[in-house]
Every structure is written in structure tokens, then in C-alpha cells.
Design a protein around this motif. Structure first.
Motif, mmCIF file in Angstrom:
data_model
loop_
_atom_site.group_PDB
_atom_site.id
_atom_site.type_symbol
_atom_site.label_atom_id
_atom_site.label_comp_id
_atom_site.label_asym_id
_atom_site.label_seq_id
_atom_site.Cartn_x
_atom_site.Cartn_y
_atom_site.Cartn_z
ATOM 1 N N LYS A 28 0.864 -1.176 0.000
ATOM 2 C CA LYS A 28 0.000 0.000 0.000
ATOM 3 C C LYS A 28 0.901 1.227 0.000
ATOM 4 C CE LYS A 28 -4.047 -1.925 0.263
ATOM 5 N NZ LYS A 28 -5.048 -1.769 -0.793
ATOM 6 N N ASP B 269 -0.294 -0.412 -4.489
ATOM 7 C CA ASP B 269 -1.707 -0.045 -4.553
ATOM 8 C C ASP B 269 -1.893 1.279 -3.831
ATOM 9 O OD1 ASP B 269 -4.864 -1.701 -3.631
ATOM 10 O OD2 ASP B 269 -4.424 0.179 -4.670
ATOM 11 N N ASN C 112 -4.848 3.080 -3.839
ATOM 12 C CA ASN C 112 -6.242 3.336 -3.423
ATOM 13 C C ASN C 112 -6.633 4.801 -3.647
ATOM 14 O OD1 ASN C 112 -5.559 0.875 -1.198
ATOM 15 N ND2 ASN C 112 -7.510 0.736 -2.261
ATOM 16 N N ASP D 124 -8.735 -0.974 -10.107
ATOM 17 C CA ASP D 124 -9.476 -1.740 -9.087
ATOM 18 C C ASP D 124 -10.803 -1.007 -8.879
ATOM 19 O OD1 ASP D 124 -8.712 -2.521 -5.546
ATOM 20 O OD2 ASP D 124 -10.554 -2.663 -6.692
ATOM 21 N N GLU D 125 -10.833 0.013 -8.054
ATOM 22 C CA GLU D 125 -12.071 0.720 -7.706
ATOM 23 C C GLU D 125 -12.860 1.190 -8.929
ATOM 24 O OE1 GLU D 125 -9.182 1.019 -6.151
ATOM 25 O OE2 GLU D 125 -9.388 1.656 -4.056
ATOM 26 N N LYS E 236 -12.658 -8.151 -8.545
ATOM 27 C CA LYS E 236 -13.243 -8.465 -7.246
ATOM 28 C C LYS E 236 -14.731 -8.680 -7.459
ATOM 29 C CE LYS E 236 -10.166 -5.480 -4.526
ATOM 30 N NZ LYS E 236 -10.094 -4.237 -3.732
HETATM 31 MG MG LIG Z 1 -6.813 -2.124 -4.648
#
Ligand SMILES: [Mg+2]
Ligand SMILES: CSCC[C@@H](NC(=O)CCC(=O)O)C(=O)O
Length: 368
Positions: free
Chosen positions: A163, A189, A191, A239-240, A263
């Protein structure tokens, strides 16, 4: 299939160590479980929403409310055509994909247990074990980070994910690259913690031969990720941002993502995740299975998904003990950096219902 009852169980599980990301620190997992009772048997699903709306707009109390106020009735009103009918039946509610995914997973579990078919077989798995990576939170300092990473290296994880956030990026990445050596699989990552103002800074990550940089900018800024992808060597992985298969295809075609973190909870369910896998495979886009600190219920389903042919990078499908001292199912134990794909019907795992009761944060919500 006739659903007789939908039970929502809200449980609390302590984490073995704090998990810090660019949006906060977690010391426990408050998770909503869905238990469906149907005319063909029971099924369990896990909702990946966090207790706070910090990863996405969904959060546990909102999931409880949207299921109780809208989604459950659509499934309890009459017979449904199995798990494949869930997404169409729930389309009248906009968004709330994690809530919908948990309902669909529970219904799919019930259906496949009755049919004697495993999630892996149903999805088209081609492997009986999956390569596992591990996600490492932001640490108080570099020595603490390296101690934690060394533990995971010793346990056999095939890939390290760090992260990062502004102020905690180049130094930790350099230190872990040094610890791993030149060939070690390493990715980061963010985020959504960066902006296009940080492009020159993020380009300095190119020196560390990363597999990818995950979700550097906010979810909606697909175009900004395309600008970054043209400006740096490190592959951009979203991702998001990737909430449906069509969004994934658009992002790929815009050059905003050359690797996709899939995911099931984020995209509305495992059936959409399988469709997204197919769309990426057709376009030669590697995918890997992301994680949301799942208990063994969600972890079993994720491992089955990660066994599909297009999942060519180690996922965040870590062992149960990465986060939990005790799991709701038989623990997933790493063997030579891999986890076995459950072969039993449905998710293939047995939920320890006594623990669901012991760890309950309130009485189950029973919807009929
Ligand atoms: Mg992620
Ligand atoms: C609380 S952070 C959850 C979302 C995060 N997930 C991970 O880092 C992996 C977590 C896991 O190992 O399950 C991500 O953005 O990819």
C-alpha cells in the motif's frame, strides 16, 4: 428455486495486525454475511463492504438497509430462476453492487450445493491450486515494514503488494525491492491517493520493476489513468474504477488499464466477475483476483474464481492467517505459495455457525 428466508448476520473479527491503507487503518473486520434458506437447501454469501464508506460508497449498515428495504423482497416475492436470475431481478436498484453480490453468492452456493457442483467447476476453473500474493499495509517505519514483508517471504507468498500514499511510496518500495532482489514480484496499490499532478513523482517508481501500480487516481478518472499510462513504464491496473464488464472494456480501450484487479463484490457478483474475466481474456488483458479481507466464505469463492485461465498473476488470495487468528471455515493454509481450489459442492467450505453466533455483533436480521 424458492427462497424461504434471507438472514443477515453482522459479525466482528479482530485482525492479527492493523491494516493501513491510504484511506485509513483497520484493526478489525466487521462483516455482513448472508444466509439463505431455500427449497433446495441453504447457502452462505459474504459481503465485502467495509464498515465505513472509505474504499467505495458502500458500507455495512447501508448494505443491511438496502437489502432489508429493497432487495430482499424482490427475491422473496416468488420462485426465481436460480443465481443467474438475481442480477436481472435486482437491476431496479441502482448500484449497491456489493450488497447484490452477497445475495447472489449465497443463492449460487445453495443452488450449486443442491446440484453437487463446485464454484470452480461452475466458473470454468482450469487449475486445482492458485498462486497467492499478499497485501502489505502502510507501516509506521521501514524496519517494521521489512520485518512484515520478510515474514511473508518466509511463508512462501509469490508476490508482495505494498500500500502506498504520498509520503510513503518511493522509500518503502526501494527498501522492499532491495529485500526481494531483482526478480521478486512486487506491485503497489495507491487506493486513489494521487492526482495527475503526481505523474513525474509516480514515474520514479519505474526504477523498481513493479508488476503494476494499482488505482493511483480516483475511481471516476478513467481518462487520467490513460494519461498516466502513457507517461510511465509501470503498467497501470485498475481496481475501484472497474465496476462492470463494460466499464472494464471501455477502460482497456482507452488505454487506462493494461491489467485488471477483479473483485466479485465490487462488480456485483461472481457471475459478472466470470464475464469480466472472459472479456479481458479475449482482449489479452491479464487479470488477478483482488481481496477485501474476506473470511473463509468469500475466500473460498475467490480462490475458485482465481483458478480461471485468465488469472495469470498472483492475487490477494492470501491464507486465512494473514488477517485472522481463527476463521469462520476450515482455514486456508498456504502451501508453496499456493492455495487449493475447493472441490466440494458450492463454495466447498463449511461455515462454523457456532462462531457466527459467538462473533455476532447483534441478532441476525431474518427476512421472509
Ligand atoms: Mg486495490
Ligand atoms: C481495506 S482495503 C480493501 C481493498 C484493498 N484490498 C487489499 O489490499 C487486499 C486485501 C486482502 O488481502 O484481502 C485493495 O484496494 O485492493
Amino acid at each position: 428455486m424458492r427462497i424461504h428466508a434471507i438472514e443477515l448476520h453482522r459479525i466482528g473479527m479482530p485482525l492479527v495486525r492493523p491494516f493501513e491503507t491510504s484511506f485509513g487503518v483497520q484493526t478489525s473486520r466487521e462483516v455482513l454475511l448472508v444466509h439463505v434458506r431455500t427449497d433446495v437447501g441453504d447457502g452462505w454469501g459474504e459481503c465485502v463492504a467495509g464498515v465505513d464508506p472509505f474504499y467505495s460508497s458502500e458500507y455495512v449498515s447501508a448494505v443491511e438497509d438496502v437489502i432489508r428495504s429493497y432487495l430482499a423482497q424482490a427475491l422473496l416475492a416468488g420462485p426465481i430462476g436460480g443465481a443467474a436470475a438475481v442480477a436481472p431481478l435486482l437491476r431496479f436498484v441502482v448500484g449497491h453492487r456489493m450488497a447484490k453480490a452477497a445475495l447472489e453468492a449465497a443463492i449460487l452456493d445453495a443452488q450449486l450445493r443442491a446440484d453437487g457442483v463446485s464454484f470452480g467447476s461452475h466458473f470454468g476453473a482450469t487449475r486445482d491450486r492458485v498462486d497467492c500474493g499478499v497485501s502489505v499495509g502502510i507501516s509506521p517505519n521501514i524496519p517494521t515494514l521489512l520485518d512484515e514483508v520478510q515474514t511473508y517471504i518466509d511463508q512462501g507468498y509469490k508476490r508482495i503488494k505494498l500500500k502506498i500514499k504520498p509520503g510513503w511510496d518511493l522509500e518503502p518500495v526501494a527498501a522492499v525491492r532491495d529485500l526481494l532482489g531483482a526478480g521478486g514480484l512486487l506491485q503497489v496499490d495507491a487506493n486513489t491517493a494521487y492526482t495527475l499532478d503526481d505523474v513525474a513523482h509516480l514515474r520514479e517508481l519505474d526504477a523498481f520493476e513493479l508488476l503494476l501500480i494499482e488505482q493511483p487516481f480516483v475511481e471516476e478518472d478513467i481518462g487520467a489513468h490513460a494519461v498516466l499510462a502513457r507517461a510511465i513504464e509501470t503498467p497501470v491496473c485498475l481496481d475501484e474504477s472497474i465496476v462492470t464488464t463494460s466499464v472494464a472494456v471501455d477502460a482497456i480501450e482507452q488505454g487506462a488499464t493494461s491489467i485488471v484487479n477483479i473483485k466479485a463484490g465490487r462488480v456485483g457478483g461472481y457471475l459478472e466477475a466470470v464475464r469480466m474475466h472472459g472479456a479481458c481474456l479475449t482482449r489479452g488483458i491479464p487479470v488477478w483476483c483482488g481481496g477485501m479481507l474476506e473470511t473463509g466464505i468469500g475466500r473460498a469463492a475467490n480462490v475458485a474464481l482465481a483458478a480461471l485461465p485468465g488469472f495469470t498473476l498472483p492475487g490477494d488470495t492470501s491464507a486465512s492467517d494473514r488477517y485472522f487468528a481463527e476463521d469462520l471455515t476450515e482455514p486456508f493454509v498456504l502451501e508453496e505459495g499456493t492455495l487449493p481450489v475447493p472441490t466440494g459442492p458450492g463454495t466447498g467450505v463449511t461455515v462454523r455457525e457456532a462462531l457466527v453466533r459467538d462473533w455476532a455483533l447483534r441478532d441476525p436480521l431474518v427476512l421472509r
